[in-house]
Design a protein around this motif. Structure first.
Motif, PDB file in Angstrom:
ATOM      1  N   PHE A 234       0.732  -1.180  -0.112  1.00 24.52           N
ATOM      2  CA  PHE A 234       0.003  -0.221   0.141  1.00 24.52           C
ATOM      3  C   PHE A 234       0.732   1.385  -0.074  1.00 24.52           C
ATOM      4  CE2 PHE A 234      -2.722   3.415   2.522  1.00 24.52           C
ATOM      5  CZ  PHE A 234      -3.453   2.850   0.965  1.00 24.52           C
ATOM      6  N   ILE A 235       1.659   1.347   0.514  1.00 25.41           N
ATOM      7  CA  ILE A 235       2.474   2.885   0.428  1.00 25.41           C
ATOM      8  C   ILE A 235       3.171   2.380  -1.019  1.00 25.41           C
ATOM      9  CG2 ILE A 235       5.549   3.050   1.174  1.00 25.41           C
ATOM     10  CD1 ILE A 235       4.804   1.487   3.882  1.00 25.41           C
ATOM     11  N   LEU A 236       4.033   1.206  -1.933  1.00 27.45           N
ATOM     12  CA  LEU A 236       4.180   1.367  -2.907  1.00 27.45           C
ATOM     13  C   LEU A 236       3.255   2.270  -3.984  1.00 27.45           C
ATOM     14  CD1 LEU A 236       5.895   0.605  -5.396  1.00 27.45           C
ATOM     15  CD2 LEU A 236       5.118  -1.887  -4.821  1.00 27.45           C
ATOM     16  N   ASN A 237       1.766   1.419  -3.482  1.00 28.70           N
ATOM     17  CA  ASN A 237       0.631   2.056  -4.465  1.00 28.70           C
ATOM     18  C   ASN A 237       0.695   3.270  -4.558  1.00 28.70           C
ATOM     19  OD1 ASN A 237      -1.708   2.489  -4.883  1.00 28.70           O
ATOM     20  ND2 ASN A 237      -2.604   0.601  -4.258  1.00 28.70           N
ATOM     21  N   SER A 238       0.296   4.176  -2.710  1.00 29.37           N
ATOM     22  CA  SER A 238       0.608   5.823  -2.637  1.00 29.37           C
ATOM     23  C   SER A 238       1.588   6.441  -3.542  1.00 29.37           C
ATOM     24  CB  SER A 238       1.002   5.968  -1.023  1.00 29.37           C
ATOM     25  OG  SER A 238      -0.659   5.232  -0.647  1.00 29.37           O
ATOM     26  N   LEU A 239       2.669   5.743  -3.472  1.00 30.04           N
ATOM     27  CA  LEU A 239       3.583   6.988  -3.362  1.00 30.04           C
ATOM     28  C   LEU A 239       3.965   6.596  -5.159  1.00 30.04           C
ATOM     29  CD1 LEU A 239       6.948   4.889  -1.529  1.00 30.04           C
ATOM     30  CD2 LEU A 239       5.956   7.360  -1.960  1.00 30.04           C
ATOM     31  N   LEU A 240       3.469   5.327  -6.010  1.00 29.74           N
ATOM     32  CA  LEU A 240       3.136   5.000  -6.955  1.00 29.74           C
ATOM     33  C   LEU A 240       1.856   6.335  -8.047  1.00 29.74           C
ATOM     34  CD1 LEU A 240       3.213   1.961  -8.338  1.00 29.74           C
ATOM     35  CD2 LEU A 240       4.908   3.229  -8.542  1.00 29.74           C
ATOM     36  N   VAL A 241       0.867   6.439  -7.030  1.00 28.71           N
ATOM     37  CA  VAL A 241      -0.019   7.033  -7.503  1.00 28.71           C
ATOM     38  C   VAL A 241       0.049   8.843  -7.285  1.00 28.71           C
ATOM     39  CG1 VAL A 241      -2.052   8.037  -6.938  1.00 28.71           C
ATOM     40  CG2 VAL A 241      -1.825   6.017  -6.384  1.00 28.71           C
ATOM     41  N   PHE A 242       1.287   9.262  -6.243  1.00 29.97           N
ATOM     42  CA  PHE A 242       1.335  10.642  -5.945  1.00 29.97           C
ATOM     43  C   PHE A 242       2.967  10.598  -7.232  1.00 29.97           C
ATOM     44  CE2 PHE A 242       4.518  14.021  -4.291  1.00 29.97           C
ATOM     45  CZ  PHE A 242       3.884  14.392  -3.612  1.00 29.97           C
ATOM     46  N   PHE A 243       3.322   9.327  -7.505  1.00 28.03           N
ATOM     47  CA  PHE A 243       4.719  10.356  -8.345  1.00 28.03           C
ATOM     48  C   PHE A 243       4.429  10.198  -9.830  1.00 28.03           C
ATOM     49  CE2 PHE A 243       7.751   9.644  -4.915  1.00 28.03           C
ATOM     50  CZ  PHE A 243       8.076  10.826  -4.698  1.00 28.03           C
ATOM     51  N   ILE A 244       3.163   9.126 -10.402  1.00 23.03           N
ATOM     52  CA  ILE A 244       2.969   9.407 -11.976  1.00 23.03           C
ATOM     53  C   ILE A 244       1.922  10.891 -11.667  1.00 23.03           C
ATOM     54  CG2 ILE A 244       1.803   8.480 -13.126  1.00 23.03           C
ATOM     55  CD1 ILE A 244       2.307   5.739 -12.098  1.00 23.03           C
ATOM     56  N   SER A 245       1.051  11.297 -10.220  1.00 16.80           N
ATOM     57  CA  SER A 245       0.100  12.308 -10.355  1.00 16.80           C
ATOM     58  C   SER A 245       1.338  13.791 -10.734  1.00 16.80           C
ATOM     59  CB  SER A 245      -0.700  12.597  -9.274  1.00 16.80           C
ATOM     60  OG  SER A 245      -1.596  11.516  -8.902  1.00 16.80           O
ATOM     61  N   VAL A 246       2.341  13.804 -10.070  1.00 13.00           N
ATOM     62  CA  VAL A 246       3.798  15.262  -9.896  1.00 13.00           C
ATOM     63  C   VAL A 246       4.378  15.285 -11.093  1.00 13.00           C
ATOM     64  CG1 VAL A 246       5.317  16.187  -9.191  1.00 13.00           C
ATOM     65  CG2 VAL A 246       3.253  14.856  -7.329  1.00 13.00           C
ATOM     66  N   CYS A 247       4.578  14.146 -12.096  1.00 13.55           N
ATOM     67  CA  CYS A 247       5.001  13.891 -13.265  1.00 13.55           C
ATOM     68  C   CYS A 247       4.365  14.281 -14.539  1.00 13.55           C
ATOM     69  CB  CYS A 247       5.601  12.381 -13.294  1.00 13.55           C
ATOM     70  SG  CYS A 247       7.114  11.927 -12.692  1.00 13.55           S
ATOM     71  N   SER A 248       3.028  14.196 -14.115  1.00 16.85           N
ATOM     72  CA  SER A 248       1.776  14.201 -15.447  1.00 16.85           C
ATOM     73  C   SER A 248       2.213  15.749 -15.410  1.00 16.85           C
ATOM     74  CB  SER A 248       0.539  13.948 -14.639  1.00 16.85           C
ATOM     75  OG  SER A 248       0.793  12.265 -14.651  1.00 16.85           O
ATOM     76  N   LYS A 249       2.747  16.596 -14.946  1.00 20.23           N
ATOM     77  CA  LYS A 249       2.919  18.111 -14.615  1.00 20.23           C
ATOM     78  C   LYS A 249       1.357  19.019 -14.913  1.00 20.23           C
ATOM     79  CE  LYS A 249       7.216  17.632 -16.502  1.00 20.23           C
ATOM     80  NZ  LYS A 249       7.936  17.739 -18.300  1.00 20.23           N
ATOM     81  N   GLN A 250       0.587  18.873 -14.412  1.00 20.67           N
ATOM     82  CA  GLN A 250      -0.462  19.027 -13.883  1.00 20.67           C
ATOM     83  C   GLN A 250      -0.095  21.537 -14.482  1.00 20.67           C
ATOM     84  OE1 GLN A 250      -4.067  18.445 -13.829  1.00 20.67           O
ATOM     85  NE2 GLN A 250      -4.169  16.433 -13.596  1.00 20.67           N
ATOM     86  N   SER A 251      -2.284  21.559 -15.019  1.00 20.14           N
ATOM     87  CA  SER A 251      -1.023  22.990 -15.925  1.00 20.14           C
ATOM     88  C   SER A 251      -1.906  23.812 -14.542  1.00 20.14           C
ATOM     89  CB  SER A 251      -1.858  23.032 -16.443  1.00 20.14           C
ATOM     90  OG  SER A 251      -3.644  22.515 -17.077  1.00 20.14           O
ATOM     91  N   ASN A 252      -3.363  22.853 -13.974  1.00 20.59           N
ATOM     92  CA  ASN A 252      -4.400  23.818 -13.295  1.00 20.59           C
ATOM     93  C   ASN A 252      -3.300  23.728 -11.601  1.00 20.59           C
ATOM     94  OD1 ASN A 252      -6.286  23.815 -10.689  1.00 20.59           O
ATOM     95  ND2 ASN A 252      -7.691  23.995 -12.798  1.00 20.59           N
ATOM     96  N   ALA A 253      -2.902  24.794 -11.165  1.00 17.53           N
ATOM     97  CA  ALA A 253      -2.549  25.834  -9.963  1.00 17.53           C
ATOM     98  C   ALA A 253      -3.209  24.988  -9.328  1.00 17.53           C
ATOM     99  CB  ALA A 253      -2.285  27.529 -10.083  1.00 17.53           C
ATOM    100  N   LYS A 254      -4.223  24.807  -8.914  1.00 20.51           N
ATOM    101  CA  LYS A 254      -5.486  24.338  -7.553  1.00 20.51           C
ATOM    102  C   LYS A 254      -4.444  23.081  -7.430  1.00 20.51           C
ATOM    103  CE  LYS A 254      -9.554  23.957  -5.460  1.00 20.51           C
ATOM    104  NZ  LYS A 254     -11.170  23.651  -6.156  1.00 20.51           N
ATOM    105  N   VAL A 255      -4.840  22.464  -8.326  1.00 17.49           N
ATOM    106  CA  VAL A 255      -3.952  20.420  -8.740  1.00 17.49           C
ATOM    107  C   VAL A 255      -2.746  20.697  -8.258  1.00 17.49           C
ATOM    108  CG1 VAL A 255      -3.361  18.461  -9.570  1.00 17.49           C
ATOM    109  CG2 VAL A 255      -5.283  19.838 -10.314  1.00 17.49           C
ATOM    110  N   ARG A 256      -1.517  22.217  -8.772  1.00 17.41           N
ATOM    111  CA  ARG A 256      -0.165  21.825  -7.766  1.00 17.41           C
ATOM    112  C   ARG A 256      -0.439  22.339  -6.887  1.00 17.41           C
ATOM    113  NH1 ARG A 256       0.421  24.786 -12.758  1.00 17.41           N
ATOM    114  NH2 ARG A 256       0.950  26.514 -11.790  1.00 17.41           N
ATOM    115  N   LYS A 257      -1.683  22.393  -6.525  1.00 16.83           N
ATOM    116  CA  LYS A 257      -1.339  23.369  -5.023  1.00 16.83           C
ATOM    117  C   LYS A 257      -1.819  21.826  -3.559  1.00 16.83           C
ATOM    118  CE  LYS A 257      -2.997  26.809  -1.408  1.00 16.83           C
ATOM    119  NZ  LYS A 257      -4.303  27.936  -1.216  1.00 16.83           N
ATOM    120  N   ARG A 258      -2.424  21.280  -4.233  1.00 14.10           N
ATOM    121  CA  ARG A 258      -2.590  19.828  -3.179  1.00 14.10           C
ATOM    122  C   ARG A 258      -1.170  19.093  -3.407  1.00 14.10           C
ATOM    123  NH1 ARG A 258      -8.656  18.221  -5.611  1.00 14.10           N
ATOM    124  NH2 ARG A 258     -10.035  20.291  -5.022  1.00 14.10           N
TER     125      ARG A 258
END
Length: 451
Positions: A234-258
């Protein structure tokens, strides 16, 4: 009394399905409720077991039917009713591989000494495909994906309350919630927890406080199982979701703030929870018996003997039968009490060796090909959905499938009915996303979006 429960089941089937279908035709809220039940009853199985053999230690112990099937038949009726407005994909993506897997499993029955055990599993495999087919043809738009997320949130809350009841009211050491085993809970909650986590990190319009709470509940449920592999995965699961989300380079400022806030909050919250549960966790890790590891290895050797003995294996769902005397596959495994005629050996812990032992090495290759096919398709969907908020589903499923496949090297949980249904839901989601990309349903994304 037994006859009464059969009467209730058939009355529900004969009356409930047509009535539910008619209600759904006239009410969108009824349709949402049925969709919710189709997912919810994969979590808390309310079913009936025909020709029940509960003393058998196999992966399936009877001809199972339940509320998930009854709810599903209502959705299936809606899919067939709407076939002129919404054309049906009669052979959804991945069906050919699943059919091959099914046929080799069916062929293995020639080596089964107890054919009815195999029949139990064959029926379950048929039910799983109907579930996959129906969901893959039912989901058509982003509004329905929002229904799915609402359903996932409600289910996690339900599991959390069940776990809290077991832990603090019943004093259970390793909580399992509404599932047959704590490992089943780990795999199930990991998938929906990843969905909640990815939704929080990637969809600006999501209610951050609510989805953070849902993700926290999922984490606490995993922690309450005290599953060593479950915690790590589950730690691996959470890390994968977080790092893939960050690497997806979201343009929305609200998402980047989260992303930034969660980067600070999650480690702190995780540390506090671990400190609170540290005594219990340490006890679980330190008290793990060495004998458990030895038994795992011995059962794995027995599975190899079975797989190497026959091209089509020893017969679907016959491992639990042939692991015991008079068969020689377990001759290297000593009995705890040789004078106890009722003592039985357990099941091999990894689902991969289970499949090889029961249905042969070739069928294991087909099964792994099926798993990797959907994994690759999901990654392809992720690449094609750049700029779409629905990309969070692909992110979640990359993490979830990674952990499911890894956990399956250690446990046979994937053969549990709850988790098998959920895997079919995941595969149906991937197939749905692929179709919606091609038709431009997802935020107007066209087929030209490629890796």
């Amino acid at each position: 009394m037994a006859e009464f429960k059969y009467l209730i089941f058939f009355m529900t089937l004969i009356i409930g399905v047509p009535l539910g279908y008619l209600c759904c035709l006239h009410s969108k809220n009824c349709e949402k409720l049925v969709f919710f039940l189709v997912i919810f009853f994969t979590c808390d199985m309310v079913d009936i077991n025909f020709v029940s053999m509960e003393t058998y230690r196999g992966t399936t112990r009877g001809f199972e039917f339940g509320m998930v099937d009854i709810s599903l038949y209502i959705l299936l009726s809606l899919v067939l009713k709407r076939r002129h407005q919404l054309p049906i994909d009669w052979f959804p993506m991945g069906s050919s591989l699943y059919l091959l897997y099914f046929l080799f499993s069916l062929a293995s029955i020639i080596n089964a000494d107890v054919g009815i055990y195999s029949a139990f599993e064959i029926l379950k495999m048929c039910r799983m495909y109907v579930y996959f087919w129906t969901i893959a043809n039912y989901l058509r738009n982003e509004q329905q994906l929002q229904w799915l997320m609402t359903t996932i949130g409600a289910i996690i809350i339900y599991i959390f309350l069940s776990v809290m009841k077991q832990k603090y009211l019943l004093g259970m050491f390793q909580c399992k919630g509404p599932f047959p085993h704590q490992n089943s809970l780990v795999m199930y909650v990991s998938v929906f927890g990843a969905m909640a986590h990815a939704y929080l990190l990637n969809v600006a319009s999501s209610r951050s406080w609510f989805w953070f709470t849902i993700f926290g509940m999922a984490s606490i449920c995993i922690l309450a199982t005290l599953s060593r592999a479950g915690l790590a995965l589950f730690i691996l699961n959470s890390l994968l979701v977080f790092f893939i989300s960050v690497c997806s380079k979201q343009s929305n400022a609200k998402v980047r703030k989260r992303h930034l806030i969660l980067l600070i909050i999650l480690p702190l919250a995780g540390t506090l929870v671990l400190i609170k549960a540290s005594d219990t966790i340490m006890e679980r890790f330190l008290s793990a018996p060495e004998e458990s590891k030895i038994v795992r290895i011995r059962l794995a050797k027995a599975a190899l003997y079975m797989a190497n003995d026959k091209v089509l294996g020893v017969g679907l769902n016959n491992f639990a039968h042939k692991i015991n005397p008079p068969y020689s596959y377990s001759s290297h495994i000593p009995m705890v009490d040789e004078n106890d005629p009722d003592e039985k050996h357990g099941l091999v812990e990894t689902v991969y060796l289970m499949i090889a032992a029961e249905t042969g090495w070739l069928n294991l290759i087909i099964f792994i090909s099926l798993l990797l096919f959907f994994y690759a398709k999901n990654i392809k969907n992720y690449c094609r959905l750049k700029g779409s908020q629905s990309r969070f589903i692909c992110i979640a499923l990359i993490a979830a499938l990674t952990c499911i496949y890894l956990q399956s090297t250690l446990e046979w949980v994937l053969k549990q009915t709850n988790n098998f249904y959920q895997l079919m839901l995941v595969f149906a989601l991937i197939a749905t996303m692929d179709r919606m990309i091609q038709t431009g349903e997802l935020n107007g994304q066209a087929k030209r979006k490629r890796c």
